[in-house]
Design an enzyme around this catalytic site. Structure first.
Site, PDB file in Angstrom:
ATOM      1  N   ASN A   9      25.731 -63.929 -49.451  1.00 57.08           N
ATOM      2  CA  ASN A   9      25.293 -64.968 -48.773  1.00 57.08           C
ATOM      3  C   ASN A   9      24.978 -66.141 -49.664  1.00 57.08           C
ATOM      4  O   ASN A   9      23.590 -66.668 -49.609  1.00 57.08           O
ATOM      5  CB  ASN A   9      24.240 -64.584 -47.724  1.00 57.08           C
ATOM      6  CG  ASN A   9      23.876 -65.862 -46.919  1.00 57.08           C
ATOM      7  OD1 ASN A   9      24.649 -66.698 -46.471  1.00 57.08           O
ATOM      8  ND2 ASN A   9      22.850 -65.685 -45.970  1.00 57.08           N
ATOM      9  N   GLU A  35      31.265 -64.189 -49.895  1.00 55.16           N
ATOM     10  CA  GLU A  35      30.346 -65.319 -49.652  1.00 55.16           C
ATOM     11  C   GLU A  35      29.664 -65.733 -50.720  1.00 55.16           C
ATOM     12  O   GLU A  35      28.386 -66.085 -50.620  1.00 55.16           O
ATOM     13  CB  GLU A  35      29.591 -64.813 -48.239  1.00 55.16           C
ATOM     14  CG  GLU A  35      29.113 -66.265 -47.436  1.00 55.16           C
ATOM     15  CD  GLU A  35      28.297 -66.081 -46.160  1.00 55.16           C
ATOM     16  OE1 GLU A  35      28.011 -67.097 -45.715  1.00 55.16           O
ATOM     17  OE2 GLU A  35      28.185 -64.699 -45.702  1.00 55.16           O
ATOM     18  N   ASP A 149      33.311 -57.495 -46.592  1.00 57.10           N
ATOM     19  CA  ASP A 149      32.456 -58.010 -45.228  1.00 57.10           C
ATOM     20  C   ASP A 149      33.739 -58.120 -44.091  1.00 57.10           C
ATOM     21  O   ASP A 149      34.356 -58.962 -44.254  1.00 57.10           O
ATOM     22  CB  ASP A 149      31.641 -59.097 -45.452  1.00 57.10           C
ATOM     23  CG  ASP A 149      31.084 -59.826 -43.961  1.00 57.10           C
ATOM     24  OD1 ASP A 149      31.170 -58.984 -43.057  1.00 57.10           O
ATOM     25  OD2 ASP A 149      30.339 -60.633 -43.947  1.00 57.10           O
ATOM     26  N   ASN A 151      33.100 -58.332 -40.968  1.00 59.67           N
ATOM     27  CA  ASN A 151      32.743 -59.002 -39.623  1.00 59.67           C
ATOM     28  C   ASN A 151      33.081 -58.239 -38.360  1.00 59.67           C
ATOM     29  O   ASN A 151      33.378 -58.850 -37.477  1.00 59.67           O
ATOM     30  CB  ASN A 151      33.182 -60.397 -39.777  1.00 59.67           C
ATOM     31  CG  ASN A 151      31.988 -61.190 -40.342  1.00 59.67           C
ATOM     32  OD1 ASN A 151      30.819 -61.046 -39.819  1.00 59.67           O
ATOM     33  ND2 ASN A 151      32.489 -62.111 -41.344  1.00 59.67           N
ATOM     34  N   HIS A 246      22.750 -59.449 -45.736  1.00 59.41           N
ATOM     35  CA  HIS A 246      23.476 -58.238 -45.751  1.00 59.41           C
ATOM     36  C   HIS A 246      22.734 -57.382 -46.949  1.00 59.41           C
ATOM     37  O   HIS A 246      22.044 -58.017 -47.552  1.00 59.41           O
ATOM     38  CB  HIS A 246      24.892 -58.500 -46.357  1.00 59.41           C
ATOM     39  CG  HIS A 246      25.713 -59.228 -45.277  1.00 59.41           C
ATOM     40  ND1 HIS A 246      26.848 -58.677 -44.678  1.00 59.41           N
ATOM     41  CD2 HIS A 246      25.693 -60.747 -44.805  1.00 59.41           C
ATOM     42  CE1 HIS A 246      27.425 -59.676 -44.007  1.00 59.41           C
ATOM     43  NE2 HIS A 246      26.728 -60.822 -44.061  1.00 59.41           N
TER      44      HIS A 246
END
Length: 259
Positions: A9, A35, A149, A151, A246
């Protein structure tokens, strides 16, 4: 081989939270990041990553401060593949792969559909087109680990409140069906292969003190092709790592020594 997948992130934000010291302590062979939200030219700490013995390969999004993936590795790969050749997905920096003698490792950041219908449609298209790409890739690289990830929570055990989230992006029936079909096509959810316990999550909302209450979602995976099932040694979710919303997933693979 010790492999970590981690949606940070924002790599600069993670580094500001002592991520490099954590990276040194984990001593992983391969680190898959998602990310990253940055291009390598703006990272002033890359020499510190190199000092830890890592080669580093970056595939950022064209849009600044958005998406992007990277792989750090202590072993020089035979080949690095940037993107998947699908323009819309490569524009957003969705995947990167490194190939070694024993295995190929990919870092993937699946789109989120939570911001609205337009992005959910994009996510469904990604699942369809990227899924076809992976089917072909697995023929070319049968020993494949797809970290990232996703999602998507696969099953009710993977989300803290499956009933209230039944219509939430990330737990929609179509998304879960895609995950089921993906696994059935010849992949192993390495964490669930060794751990059937509930309350194991990799992402928590910033709202309502969700992380402290462990009200989370398991959306970060290390998926291994069936050909590697015998090589899976250990898998662990590492919730004590707090550089992001995360947390990382650690996968240890055991390969016989080369003759």
């Amino acid at each position: 081989m010790k492999i970590i997948t981690y949606n940070v992130n924002g790599i600069r934000s993670a580094i500001s939270k002592d991520w490099l010291a954590w990276l040194q302590a984990t001593n992983a062979d391969v680190v898959c990041l998602q990310e990253i939200k940055a291009t390598p030219d703006v990272l002033t700490d890359l020499h510190l990553v190199e000092a830890l013995g890592y080669q580093h390969y970056w595939f950022p999004a064209q849009k600044k401060g958005y998406s992007g993936v990277a792989i750090l590795t202590k072993r020089i790969p035979n080949h690095i593949e940037y993107g998947c050749g699908i323009a819309d997905f490569d524009f957003e920096g969705r995947c990167i792969r490194v190939d070694f003698d024993e295995v190929s490792v990919m870092s993937v950041y699946f789109p989120s559909g939570s911001s609205g219908e337009e992005r959910q449609i994009f996510k469904f298209r990604f699942l369809d087109e990227f899924g076809k790409y992976l089917t072909l890739l697995k023929v070319e690289h049968p020993r494949l680990i797809i970290c990232g990830d996703y999602n998507i929570c696969h099953r009710p055990i993977d989300i803290h409140n499956p009933k209230s989230n039944a219509n939430s992006s990330g737990f929609l029936p179509e998304e879960r069906e895609w995950m089921e079909n993906f696994i059935e096509s010849g992949f192993v959810d390495t964490f669930r292969h060794l751990n059937k316990e509930p309350h194991n999550y990799t992402w928590w909302s910033f709202r309502a003190n969700s992380r402290a209450k462990n009200l989370g979602w398991r959306i970060d995976y290390a998926m291994a092709s069936k050909e590697l099932e015998e090589n899976i040694k250990r898998v662990a979710i590492l919730p004590e790592a707090r550089h992001s919303d995360h947390c990382p997933v650690l996968l240890e693979m055991e390969f016989p020594p080369a003759p």
